[in-house]
Motif scaffolding. Structure first.
Motif: not given
Length: 352
Positions: A142-154, A185-199
């Motif tokens: 969830e922390e990674t998901g929030r960080l990805l959103r912040m990166v997206q929004q500049g 699931d275990e996926l190859p990479g850095v997984l972030g959660l943004d609500g119901d969406t996985a990034l």
């Protein structure tokens, strides 16, 4: 233990493979894929009311005297949505009672024999350890998901993700983002959660579960765009199913697919409907003519040949289309409006 979407579940089959328990399946083999989320120890003959579902119900059989008691116990576990029964040998009996084996086979309820040296509390501790680990992992996602959103929004630099990317062993020169419905699931990479969406930040464009939206690849500084593309592609994938790539977004149909019905309604009502109504009333083929004309890129000669019409006949039909809709098929801007109308009507199941 209350129901919790974060509680990790294993199947009976997976539980049998845990080395510390040394379990042996003795009945109910058809239920090997039943989920187990917790352990519950009891000597009650009717434990069902105290279960919340998907437990392995552990007993040494103190109350299981005779076939009737064994059948009642198994029936109660099944009614309480228990996932399996674990019978501890060595305290009351040296082997699992045959009556309990037959009752579990009848119900398709897995019956596992627990060795005498394995304490029941070990099951509870094992599930608690998995729960704590899973909750910590979810918090990190969830922390990674929030960080990805912040990166997206500049609001944050993509460099803020470099440590996570390095720890995952990813190549920072060619990263892409995959958006999908939330996954454990275990996926190859850095997984972030943004609500119901996985990034998922990854190098592998095939590491997804449907529906999914895949952003374009690029270096670390490209991540904001890849996140944006993946989310837009996921929305398109949710509408149409399957997997949508960033390159699929830059098409005419993809653009129309992102418009809501209210935005498309004027095209269907003001342009498509008059043509369909005219064809129905007069037996003409204006809609077919328009579709072919659009498919041929607005070329009169190619459309005439495709419809086996004289060019003057085609021009007459195009004039009739203009009279009914107020849009000239020979003008590019109007032709775009006509194309939108044809597409919108098809989406609504209309005659155009």
């Amino acid at each position: 233990m209350t129901s919790d979407p974060v509680v990790p579940r294993v199947t009976v089959r997976q539980l049998l493979e845990v080395p510390r328990f040394r379990l042996r399946l003795v009945a109910g083999a058809e239920g090997l894929d039943r989920p187990i989320r917790w352990a519950h120890s009891t000597e009650l003959l009717d434990p069902g009311p105290y279960l919340r579902g998907h437990e392995i119900v552990l007993t040494v059989g103190a109350s299981l005297e005779g076939a009737g008691a064994c059948a009642a116990f198994a029936d109660s576990v099944k009614a309480g949505r228990g996932g399996a029964i674990g019978y501890g040998v060595g305290d009351v009996t040296d082997a699992t009672p045959g009556e309990l084996l037959r009752a579990c086979d009848r119900l398709g309820l897995p019956l596992l024999e627990v060795p005498a040296e394995v304490p029941f509390i070990g099951f509870t501790e094992w599930f608690a350890e998995r729960l704590a680990s899973t909750r910590a992992e979810r918090h990190d996602r969830e922390e990674t998901g929030r960080l990805l959103r912040m990166v997206q929004q500049g609001l944050a630099s993509p460099e803020a993700l470099r440590t996570r990317i390095d720890d995952a062993g990813l190549d920072p020169a060619s990263l892409l983002v995959i958006a999908m419905d939330g996954t454990e699931d275990e996926l190859p990479g850095v997984l972030g959660l943004d609500g119901d969406t996985a990034l998922l930040v990854t190098n592998d464009a095939h590491a997804w579960s449907e529906p999914a939206g895949i952003g374009s690849p690029g270096p670390l500084e490209h991540l904001p765009l890849s996140v944006t593309e993946s989310l837009a592609a996921l929305e398109a994938a949710r509408r149409g199913g399957g997997v949508v790539h960033a390159s699929d977004l830059a098409t005419f149909k993809a653009l129309l697919g992102r418009l809501d019905p209210a935005q498309l309604a004027p095209f269907a009502e003001q342009i498509a409907r008059p043509l369909g109504d005219y064809d129905s009333a007069h037996g003409t083929r204006l809609v077919e003519t328009l579709r072919t004309f659009l498919d041929m890129g607005g070329a009169v000669g190619a459309t005439s040949r495709a419809l086996f019409l004289h060019p003057n006949t085609l021009r007459h039909r195009l004039g009739r289309i203009e009279a009914l809709t107020g849009r000239d098929p020979l003008r590019f801007d109007d032709r775009v409006a006509l194309a939108i109308a044809v597409w919108a009507a098809a989406q609504r199941g209309g005659s155009a």
